[in-house]
Design an enzyme around this catalytic site. Structure first.
Site, PDB file in Angstrom:
ATOM      1  N   ARG A   3      -1.623  -4.947   5.539  1.00 52.80           N
ATOM      2  CA  ARG A   3      -2.235  -4.818   6.860  1.00 52.80           C
ATOM      3  C   ARG A   3      -2.868  -6.146   7.253  1.00 52.80           C
ATOM      4  NH1 ARG A   3      -3.770  -0.498   9.800  1.00 52.80           N
ATOM      5  NH2 ARG A   3      -3.267   0.922   8.127  1.00 52.80           N
ATOM      6  N   ASP A  35      -8.836   2.266  -5.144  1.00 54.36           N
ATOM      7  CA  ASP A  35      -7.737   1.368  -4.751  1.00 54.36           C
ATOM      8  C   ASP A  35      -6.709   1.330  -5.880  1.00 54.36           C
ATOM      9  OD1 ASP A  35      -6.192  -1.150  -4.641  1.00 54.36           O
ATOM     10  OD2 ASP A  35      -7.404  -1.499  -2.849  1.00 54.36           O
ATOM     11  N   ASP A  51      -5.834  -2.151  -7.368  1.00 52.56           N
ATOM     12  CA  ASP A  51      -6.908  -2.701  -8.202  1.00 52.56           C
ATOM     13  C   ASP A  51      -6.989  -1.968  -9.533  1.00 52.56           C
ATOM     14  OD1 ASP A  51      -7.472  -4.385  -6.144  1.00 52.56           O
ATOM     15  OD2 ASP A  51      -9.386  -3.466  -5.595  1.00 52.56           O
ATOM     16  N   THR A  53      -5.341  -7.808  13.386  1.00 54.38           N
ATOM     17  CA  THR A  53      -4.618  -6.984  14.371  1.00 54.38           C
ATOM     18  C   THR A  53      -4.449  -5.543  13.896  1.00 54.38           C
ATOM     19  OG1 THR A  53      -2.485  -7.488  13.379  1.00 54.38           O
ATOM     20  CG2 THR A  53      -3.262  -8.999  15.079  1.00 54.38           C
TER      21      THR A  53
HETATM   22  N1  URA Z   1      -4.752   2.869  -0.796  1.00 54.80           N
HETATM   23  C1  URA Z   1      -5.375   3.006  -2.004  1.00 54.80           C
HETATM   24  O1  URA Z   1      -5.093   2.282  -2.944  1.00 54.80           O
HETATM   25  N2  URA Z   1      -6.298   3.998  -2.118  1.00 54.80           N
HETATM   26  C2  URA Z   1      -6.628   4.812  -1.115  1.00 54.80           C
HETATM   27  O2  URA Z   1      -7.482   5.689  -1.297  1.00 54.80           O
HETATM   28  C3  URA Z   1      -5.980   4.633   0.127  1.00 54.80           C
HETATM   29  C4  URA Z   1      -5.052   3.652   0.268  1.00 54.80           C
END
Ligand code: URA
Length: 212
Positions: free
Chosen positions: A103, A202, A205, A107
């Site tokens: 993303r 995430d 991560d 924008t």
């Molecule tokens: N992407 C992720 O890694 N975790 C989320 O909760 C949403 C999008």
């Protein structure tokens, strides 16, 4: 769009350990791998096959082979990479392509920053890997990208999905009869930062750590 959410106590157990914020990356990666193999078993139920003769040590018979062109497995970078092994374990003869999407923070558009895919995907059956179906933006753009190249049938394989993302897919993708979605679990909602709740944080991560 056919939507299938796995319903199995082993899957639920593995997802619960994934959700746990104290689960370290090596265990997280291993569990994603195991979950994707279980998902792949379901997601490949409609894989295209053909009948051909095979000669056993005893006799000739007609058997089932994956047909050509071979299915294409496409992980969306970065987090989708953590799903690749689990998928190709079940279909080792699949071709593998890569799509990098992110993303643009200004924008908010989804941009394709990398791709390694055949130019012509006419008639191909594609398995698109992305662990988290959150807003649906990335998957929708990835599906459009594959469609422009001619991909016929696209199966999205995700670990967790939010209802908002599923609705966005239904609204944002044309030709839904040729799109399937397989999830290990459907979660409650998105929070204000578009994270899945309860989710697992995430996924990129947690798989790979935060590169400074
Ligand atoms: N992407 C992720 O890694 N975790 C989320 O909760 C949403 C999008």
């Amino acid at each position: 769009m056919r939507i299938k959410v796995l319903d199995h106590p082993l899957v639920d157990h593995k997802i619960t350990v994934l959700r746990d914020k104290n689960t370290p990356s090596p265990i997280f990666r291993q569990l994603v791998d195991e979950l994707v193999t279980l998902l792949a078993y379901e997601a490949t139920r409609e894989i295209r096959v053909e009948e051909r003769e095979v000669e056993t040590p005893i006799t000739k018979t007609v058997g089932t082979y994956i047909s050509s062109p071979r299915p294409l497995v496409v992980p969306i970078l970065r987090a989708g990479l953590g799903m690749l092994e689990g998928m190709t374990r079940l279909i080792p003869t699949a071709e593998v392509g890569f799509l990098g999407m992110a993303r643009n923070e200004e924008t908010l558009d989804i941009v394709t920053y990398a791709e390694r895919l055949p130019e012509d995907l006419t008639g191909r059956q594609v398995y698109l890997l992305d662990p988290m179906l959150a807003t649906g933006g990335t998957l929708i753009e990835a599906i459009k990208f594959l469609r422009k190249r001619g991909a016929e049938h696209i199966t999205c394989v995700c670990i967790l999905g939010a209802p908002e993302g599923i609705e966005a897919l239904k609204a944002g993708v044309e030709g839904l009869e040729n799109v399937d979605l397989f999830l290990a679990a459907q979660d409650e909602r998105l929070n204000e930062k578009s994270y899945i709740v309860p989710g697992l944080g995430d996924a990129g991560d947690r798989l790979y750590g935060v590169a400074e």
